[in-house]
Design an enzyme around this catalytic site. Structure first.
Site, short mmCIF file in Angstrom:
data_model
loop_
_atom_site.label_atom_id
_atom_site.label_comp_id
_atom_site.label_asym_id
_atom_site.label_seq_id
_atom_site.Cartn_x
_atom_site.Cartn_y
_atom_site.Cartn_z
N ASN A 18 13.26 12.02 5.40
CA ASN A 18 12.18 12.93 5.79
C ASN A 18 12.35 13.48 7.21
O ASN A 18 12.48 12.72 8.17
CB ASN A 18 10.85 12.15 5.70
CG ASN A 18 9.68 13.06 5.42
OD1 ASN A 18 9.83 14.28 5.29
ND2 ASN A 18 8.49 12.48 5.32
N HIS A 51 -2.61 4.97 -2.97
CA HIS A 51 -3.13 5.25 -1.63
C HIS A 51 -4.52 5.83 -1.69
O HIS A 51 -4.69 6.98 -2.11
CB HIS A 51 -2.30 6.32 -0.96
CG HIS A 51 -0.99 5.85 -0.45
ND1 HIS A 51 -0.37 6.42 0.61
CD2 HIS A 51 -0.18 4.84 -0.85
CE1 HIS A 51 0.78 5.80 0.84
NE2 HIS A 51 0.92 4.84 -0.04
N ARG A 82 -4.09 0.68 -1.42
CA ARG A 82 -3.98 0.72 0.04
C ARG A 82 -5.13 1.57 0.56
O ARG A 82 -5.38 2.65 0.03
CB ARG A 82 -2.64 1.36 0.40
CG ARG A 82 -2.38 1.43 1.87
CD ARG A 82 -1.08 2.16 2.15
NE ARG A 82 -1.36 3.49 2.67
CZ ARG A 82 -0.50 4.21 3.40
NH1 ARG A 82 0.69 3.73 3.69
NH2 ARG A 82 -0.82 5.40 3.84
N TYR A 114 -3.01 8.61 11.05
CA TYR A 114 -2.03 8.36 9.99
C TYR A 114 -2.70 7.96 8.67
O TYR A 114 -3.61 7.13 8.65
CB TYR A 114 -1.05 7.23 10.39
CG TYR A 114 -0.28 6.79 9.18
CD1 TYR A 114 0.77 7.57 8.70
CD2 TYR A 114 -0.69 5.69 8.42
CE1 TYR A 114 1.42 7.25 7.53
CE2 TYR A 114 -0.05 5.36 7.24
CZ TYR A 114 1.00 6.14 6.81
OH TYR A 114 1.61 5.83 5.63
N ASP A 121 -1.81 -0.11 6.07
CA ASP A 121 -0.62 0.22 6.86
C ASP A 121 -1.04 0.50 8.30
O ASP A 121 -1.77 1.46 8.56
CB ASP A 121 0.06 1.46 6.24
CG ASP A 121 1.44 1.72 6.80
OD1 ASP A 121 1.83 1.06 7.80
OD2 ASP A 121 2.15 2.58 6.24
N HIS A 159 1.16 1.18 10.61
CA HIS A 159 2.12 2.21 11.02
C HIS A 159 2.60 2.05 12.46
O HIS A 159 2.61 3.02 13.24
CB HIS A 159 1.55 3.60 10.76
CG HIS A 159 2.54 4.51 10.09
ND1 HIS A 159 3.25 5.45 10.77
CD2 HIS A 159 2.95 4.60 8.81
CE1 HIS A 159 4.05 6.09 9.94
NE2 HIS A 159 3.90 5.59 8.74
N GLU A 207 0.72 -3.99 6.84
CA GLU A 207 2.08 -3.43 6.93
C GLU A 207 2.40 -2.94 8.34
O GLU A 207 1.53 -2.34 9.00
CB GLU A 207 2.15 -2.27 5.93
CG GLU A 207 3.47 -1.53 5.94
CD GLU A 207 3.43 -0.34 4.97
OE1 GLU A 207 2.61 -0.34 4.03
OE2 GLU A 207 4.23 0.58 5.17
N GLU A 228 10.21 -0.46 5.94
CA GLU A 228 10.49 0.82 5.28
C GLU A 228 11.50 1.64 6.08
O GLU A 228 12.16 2.51 5.51
CB GLU A 228 9.20 1.61 5.05
CG GLU A 228 8.53 2.10 6.31
CD GLU A 228 7.24 2.84 6.04
OE1 GLU A 228 6.48 2.43 5.16
OE2 GLU A 228 6.99 3.85 6.73
N ARG A 267 10.13 -4.27 2.85
CA ARG A 267 9.83 -2.91 2.38
C ARG A 267 11.06 -2.03 2.25
O ARG A 267 10.95 -0.83 1.95
CB ARG A 267 8.86 -2.24 3.36
CG ARG A 267 7.57 -2.98 3.53
CD ARG A 267 6.39 -2.33 2.90
NE ARG A 267 6.22 -0.94 3.19
CZ ARG A 267 5.94 -0.02 2.27
NH1 ARG A 267 5.85 -0.35 1.01
NH2 ARG A 267 5.76 1.24 2.61
N HIS A 290 9.19 0.62 -0.26
CA HIS A 290 8.61 1.89 0.16
C HIS A 290 8.63 2.86 -1.03
O HIS A 290 9.62 2.91 -1.77
CB HIS A 290 9.49 2.42 1.29
CG HIS A 290 8.99 3.60 2.02
ND1 HIS A 290 9.83 4.40 2.75
CD2 HIS A 290 7.75 4.14 2.16
CE1 HIS A 290 9.12 5.38 3.31
NE2 HIS A 290 7.86 5.24 2.97
N ASP A 302 8.06 11.22 0.08
CA ASP A 302 9.34 11.73 0.59
C ASP A 302 10.53 11.01 -0.05
O ASP A 302 11.68 11.32 0.25
CB ASP A 302 9.42 11.66 2.12
CG ASP A 302 8.93 10.35 2.71
OD1 ASP A 302 7.74 10.04 2.59
OD2 ASP A 302 9.77 9.62 3.27
N GLU A 335 5.27 0.48 -3.96
CA GLU A 335 4.38 1.56 -3.54
C GLU A 335 4.54 2.75 -4.48
O GLU A 335 5.65 3.08 -4.89
CB GLU A 335 4.73 1.98 -2.11
CG GLU A 335 3.86 3.09 -1.55
CD GLU A 335 4.22 3.46 -0.11
OE1 GLU A 335 5.33 3.12 0.33
OE2 GLU A 335 3.38 4.08 0.55
N TRP A 337 4.36 6.64 16.09
CA TRP A 337 3.65 7.29 15.00
C TRP A 337 3.64 6.39 13.79
O TRP A 337 4.60 5.72 13.50
CB TRP A 337 4.27 8.65 14.63
CG TRP A 337 3.52 9.24 13.48
CD1 TRP A 337 2.25 9.77 13.50
CD2 TRP A 337 3.95 9.32 12.13
NE1 TRP A 337 1.88 10.16 12.26
CE2 TRP A 337 2.90 9.88 11.38
CE3 TRP A 337 5.12 8.94 11.46
CZ2 TRP A 337 2.98 10.11 10.01
CZ3 TRP A 337 5.20 9.16 10.10
CH2 TRP A 337 4.14 9.74 9.38
#
Ligand code: GCO
Ligand code: MG
Length: 403
Positions: free
Chosen positions: A37, A122, A147, A159, A210, A212, A236, A262, A283, A312, A316, A339, A403
């Site tokens: 991605n 999600h 999630r 996020y 998550d 993130h 996560e 991931e 992941r 993961h 993407d 996921e 991020w």
């Protein structure tokens, strides 16, 4: 079975995907996903300019040897671009071998260990009430694991929270968009979110979250502790995993299970976390960790330490990866969860596939190979569009954050 042709396609049916197609002298085709991605063209060039010239004429049956050839032979090791390119070749070769054997891929991997692959969806909402509604909608659709991510009062663009509740796409702009972040607000908000969600769904639905990579280890320890009453399936990426010792500190403070990896590319990225049992779920995924050949190695190593897979599966990762991941998930002994973010209709039309969702599980189907196809003509109608993942800044002073 000699490789006679190898082509790379970059298309954008709703989002960008890079696809590798191999052909052999006995008329078979094998497909691999090479999507990274926001860095798609780097992998496409790595394949076209550096890998494909070495593939033509090779025996497509020699999967392990080809893996070693591309990994050791490059001299320069690891890294997301290299490992995504190797994964694309590896998955295309597994697809070919399974087609040559006229079997669904999971049969070649040892056969099914379970009746289906448990997946999590999600649910995301702009605030607490909206997120609870979305979680209940996923429960209604049959998901057994969900999630939950929620907007945070006072913060713009967080996020995991999208305009479209069903299709979340983080690579949302031609140049990186900016998100803002406030750890204090997040740490106050998230336990409230899970108190509400757990009360609404009852004890049997698995709940995931998550972080993130946004917290420091001690903040992550605090969040893990605060979430304990709500019995999460996992928390996560609570902190970036470059410094793996950080997870020891989190572990000392909380029994909330942890999932990481991931962004990992090889077994070397996971080794410490796994062998010291600092995580519960790994992941790493087919496309970014060197394909089925390497992911199996990671999973076997994880099994020795009672760490289970939790691959993961964001949008993407193309349907080719999802197909391969489902064959892997059906056959791997220490499977945990997969996921599953639904792809758009445009994406599904470009990649017709045999996998299907029912009652909270995905099944890869019985088509030979990995069961995912590629419609080249349709793909040509969706040319590449530059798209980046966002960056994240602290709300109070603009410091660039994870991020
Ligand atoms: C997840 C991930 C994704 C990533 C995305 C980056 O858990 O699904 O964190 O949402 O951010 O795949 O490309
Ligand atoms: Mg994640």
């Amino acid at each position: 079975m000699k490789i006679t042709e190898a082509e790379v396609f970059v298309c954008c049916p709703g989002r960008n995907f890079v696809t590798l197609r191999l052909r052999t002298d006995d008329g078979l085709t094998g497909l691999g996903d090479a999507t990274l991605n926001g860095r798609e063209l780097a992998v496409a060039s790595y394949l076209k300019d550096h890998v494909i010239p070495c593939l033509i004429g090779r025996d497509a049956h020699r999967i392990e040897d080809t893996w070693q050839y591309l990994y050791r032979g490059a001299y320069w090791r690891r890294g997301p671009v290299t490992m995504t390119a190797i994964a694309a070749v590896d998955v295309a070769l597994w697809d070919l071998k399974a087609k040559a054997a006229r079997m669904p891929l999971y049969q070649l991997l040892g056969g099914a260990c379970r009746s289906g692959v448990l997946v999590y969806g999600h649910a995301n909402g702009r605030d607490l009430a909206h997120t609870v509604e979305e979680v209940l909608r996923y429960k209604e659709m049959g998901y057994r694991a969900i999630r939950a991510q929620s907007g945070i009062p006072g913060l713009n663009k967080v996020y995991g929270v999208s305009k479209d509740a069903l299709f979340y796409e983080p690579a949302d702009a031609a140049l990186p968009s900016e998100h803002d972040w406030d750890t204090g607000k997040y740490l106050r908000h998230t336990p409230q979110l899970f108190a509400r969600v757990r009360e609404a769904v009852g004890p049997d639905i698995h709940l995931l979250h998550d972080v993130h990579h946004r917290l420091t280890p001690i903040e992550a320890a605090r969040l893990g502790k605060d979430l304990e009453p709500f019995r999460l399936f996992w928390m996560e990426d609570p902190t970036p995993a470059e410094n793996q010792d950080a997870f020891r500190l989190i572990r000392q403070h909380t029994v909330t299970p942890l999932a990481v990896g991931e962004v990992f590319n090889t077994i070397w990225d996971c080794k410490r976390l796994i062998e010291e049992q600092l995580i519960d779920y790994i992941r790493a995924t087919v496309v970014h960790a060197g394909g089925i050949t390497h992911l199996r190695r990671i999973a076997d190593f994880a099994a020795l330490h009672q760490v289970r897979t939790g691959c993961h599966g964001a949008t993407d990762l193309s349907p080719v990866t999802m197909g391969a991941a489902l064959h892997f998930g059906l056959a791997v002994p220490n499977f945990g969860i997969q996921e599953y973010m639904r792809h758009t209709e445009e994406t599904d039309a470009v990649f017709p596939h045999a996998y299907r969702f029912a009652d909270g599980f995905l099944h890869p189907g019985e088509a030979i190979g990995h069961g995912v196809d590629f419609d080249e003509t349709l793909a040509a109608k969706y040319p590449y569009r530059r798209a980046y993942l966002p960056v994240n800044r602290l709300a109070h002073d603009g410091t660039l954050w994870d991020w």
